[in-house]
Design an enzyme around this catalytic site. Structure first.
Site, PDB file in Angstrom:
ATOM      1  N   HIS B  12       0.817  -1.223   0.000  1.00  0.00           N
ATOM      2  CA  HIS B  12       0.000   0.000   0.000  1.00  0.00           C
ATOM      3  C   HIS B  12       0.851   1.274   0.000  1.00  0.00           C
ATOM      4  O   HIS B  12       0.355   2.352   0.298  1.00  0.00           O
ATOM      5  CB  HIS B  12      -0.994  -0.023   1.179  1.00  0.00           C
ATOM      6  CG  HIS B  12      -0.385   0.075   2.548  1.00  0.00           C
ATOM      7  ND1 HIS B  12      -0.897  -0.578   3.638  1.00  0.00           N
ATOM      8  CD2 HIS B  12       0.675   0.762   3.017  1.00  0.00           C
ATOM      9  CE1 HIS B  12      -0.180  -0.288   4.711  1.00  0.00           C
ATOM     10  NE2 HIS B  12       0.779   0.533   4.354  1.00  0.00           N
ATOM     11  N   HIS B  59      -1.598   6.272   8.607  1.00  0.00           N
ATOM     12  CA  HIS B  59      -0.243   6.821   8.786  1.00  0.00           C
ATOM     13  C   HIS B  59      -0.314   8.281   9.215  1.00  0.00           C
ATOM     14  O   HIS B  59       0.481   9.102   8.776  1.00  0.00           O
ATOM     15  CB  HIS B  59       0.557   6.730   7.489  1.00  0.00           C
ATOM     16  CG  HIS B  59       0.615   5.375   6.864  1.00  0.00           C
ATOM     17  ND1 HIS B  59      -0.453   4.785   6.244  1.00  0.00           N
ATOM     18  CD2 HIS B  59       1.633   4.485   6.776  1.00  0.00           C
ATOM     19  CE1 HIS B  59      -0.100   3.586   5.778  1.00  0.00           C
ATOM     20  NE2 HIS B  59       1.157   3.385   6.095  1.00  0.00           N
ATOM     21  N   HIS B 193      10.571  -4.087   5.237  1.00  0.00           N
ATOM     22  CA  HIS B 193      11.163  -2.771   4.983  1.00  0.00           C
ATOM     23  C   HIS B 193      11.440  -2.051   6.292  1.00  0.00           C
ATOM     24  O   HIS B 193      10.805  -2.312   7.303  1.00  0.00           O
ATOM     25  CB  HIS B 193      10.334  -1.899   4.042  1.00  0.00           C
ATOM     26  CG  HIS B 193       8.940  -1.512   4.469  1.00  0.00           C
ATOM     27  ND1 HIS B 193       7.939  -2.401   4.761  1.00  0.00           N
ATOM     28  CD2 HIS B 193       8.363  -0.281   4.602  1.00  0.00           C
ATOM     29  CE1 HIS B 193       6.814  -1.741   5.044  1.00  0.00           C
ATOM     30  NE2 HIS B 193       7.044  -0.455   4.971  1.00  0.00           N
ATOM     31  N   GLU B 240       4.212  -4.453   9.428  1.00  0.00           N
ATOM     32  CA  GLU B 240       2.909  -4.360   8.744  1.00  0.00           C
ATOM     33  C   GLU B 240       2.374  -5.720   8.298  1.00  0.00           C
ATOM     34  O   GLU B 240       1.162  -5.873   8.118  1.00  0.00           O
ATOM     35  CB  GLU B 240       3.026  -3.462   7.499  1.00  0.00           C
ATOM     36  CG  GLU B 240       3.197  -1.999   7.815  1.00  0.00           C
ATOM     37  CD  GLU B 240       3.351  -1.154   6.552  1.00  0.00           C
ATOM     38  OE1 GLU B 240       3.433   0.069   6.691  1.00  0.00           O
ATOM     39  OE2 GLU B 240       3.405  -1.716   5.437  1.00  0.00           O
TER      40      GLU B 240
END
Lengths: 133, 279
Positions: B12, B59, B193, B240
């Site tokens: 995303h 976020h 990541h 995530e």
């Protein structure tokens, strides 16, 4: 009155955004959160110091906001997603920050990322069942 | 009755939205990433869902750090996207279904998942980009949506085991809705990541592929890891991947694997598309 220790504290080169960090950087993150709104961005731009004062952003935090020292903001505990709301419109990407953290150029940082691409198709073929172009 | 047809996983990241906006899908950097979505898009067309449940994280658009729900559920008839402060163009609003949402909320809370209900909920790139990657950029969306937000921004965040359990409760909640409705679940985010610190730029291809294999066939495997272990292997933002567990838990234990696609790097991440179908 102590902050809990965590089993992620010793991961090298890694700062986990947890309660302790979020507590210390609350005011600056709150200020950065307002940058979702154009009016607030304009108000900040007109007088950054006064805008910091409005949110109780003081000391080292205030200094690095005014100097647009995004790397230092991160080191002081700013949340990366909130910090991005200030940095990206000013031409500093999240990759630029990552590279600076390592003391390399953004091009070198991107080249390191691209190393993950080498031999990828072969690896996926070996595991089997992957779409492979 | 509502029926879960299947689920899929997708990245995303903001860069996906930028690439779509600037029509870069066939540029060399992006081609392999986007081409690998084509079979998922075909499957989705065939599945023809009335409702997509999007498991994602905010976020810093809807939730600030003053009140951070571990799990939150949209309970509205419409969800707006908005300015996130750094240039992504806000997209057309997404239709919701408040009656369905409140049914899911009641069922989850009956099952002891005390989720935060949101009658207003701005949806950010974490929600929007998966839909754009799979449906394109539209002025009117052809499907209703249910946002399920998971806190992966401010620790403590829920464990992978808890997310799998939430998924199982979500599956029961959905399939006990009396109206006929075809439902597909999106698990978004990941894979490995890390955006900051001296270890920024970490991607762990081998772990990503192992996660994809196991989450498809044996999701309990992922629950052996603590969040610290996941971050050690997959980076701080690699956490995530716990959101994939919510999607996976909502599906049957044994699913048909329709499509697997992995690409790295895309921006700072390893990106995985799984399409899983209930039998």
């Amino acid at each position: 009155m102590v902050w809990n220790k965590h089993d992620y504290d010793d991961i090298p080169g890694t700062y986990v955004f947890d309660g302790e960090t979020a507590h210390a950087s609350y005011n600056i993150n709150k200020m950065l959160f307002t940058f979702n709104t154009e009016d607030c961005r304009d108000e900040f731009e007109a007088d950054p110091a006064a805008y910091c004062d409005e949110f109780g952003v003081e000391g080292d935090f205030k200094e690095c906001v005014i100097q647009k020292d995004f790397l230092r903001m991160l080191r002081l505990g700013c949340n990366i997603y909130f910090m991005a709301k200030m940095a990206i419109p000013r031409g500093t990407s999240v990759q630029d920050c990552g590279a600076a953290m390592q003391g390399i150029t953004t091009e070198e940082f991107q080249a390191k990322l691209l190393e993950n691409r080498v031999g990828l198709e072969e690896k996926l073929d070996k595991v089997g069942g992957y779409w492979n172009g | 009755m509502a029926k879960i047809i299947g689920g899929l996983t997708t990245s995303h990241i903001p860069a996906v939205g930028n690439a779509i906006e600037n029509n870069l899908q066939q540029e060399p950097y992006w081609k392999r990433f986007f081409d690998g979505y084509e079979p998922a898009k075909e499957w989705l067309k065939e599945a023809n869902p009335d409702m997509i449940v999007v498991v994602y994280n905010d976020h810093g658009l809807n939730f600030f750090l003053d009140k951070m729900p571990t799990f939150a559920l949209g309970c509205a008839d419409i969800y707006h996207n908005a300015d996130e402060g750094w240039g992504l163009k806000p997209q057309a609003p997404f239709p919701g279904d408040a009656q369905f949402s409140w049914h899911v909320a009641e069922s989850l809370i009956d099952q002891e998942f005390d989720i935060c209900t949101c009658q207003e909920m701005l949806v950010d790139h974490g929600f929007v980009n998966p839909i754009r990657a799979l449906y394109g950029t539209l002025k009117e969306w052809p499907v209703k949506t249910l946002p399920v937000a998971v806190n992966v921004v401010q620790h403590p965040v829920p464990t992978a085991a808890r997310c799998l359990k939430l998924g199982r409760a979500l599956g029961k909640a959905i399939e006990s809705y009396p109206e006929d409705m075809r439902v597909v679940i999106f698990g978004t985010g990941g894979l490995s990541h890390q955006l900051q610190g001296e270890r920024a730029g970490l991607i762990n291809v081998d772990f990503d592929i192992e996660c994809m294999e196991k989450i498809a066939t044996e999701p309990e495997w992922f629950t052996q890891f603590s969040n610290a272990e996941i971050m050690r292997k997959a980076g701080t933002e690699g956490i995530e991947t716990i959101m994939w567990m919510v999607m996976r838990g909502a599906l049957q234990d044994e699913v048909k694997v329709i499509h697997k696609h992995y690409h790295a790097p895309i921006s700072n991440t390893g990106a995985g598309v799984l399409v899983l179908e209930n039998q």
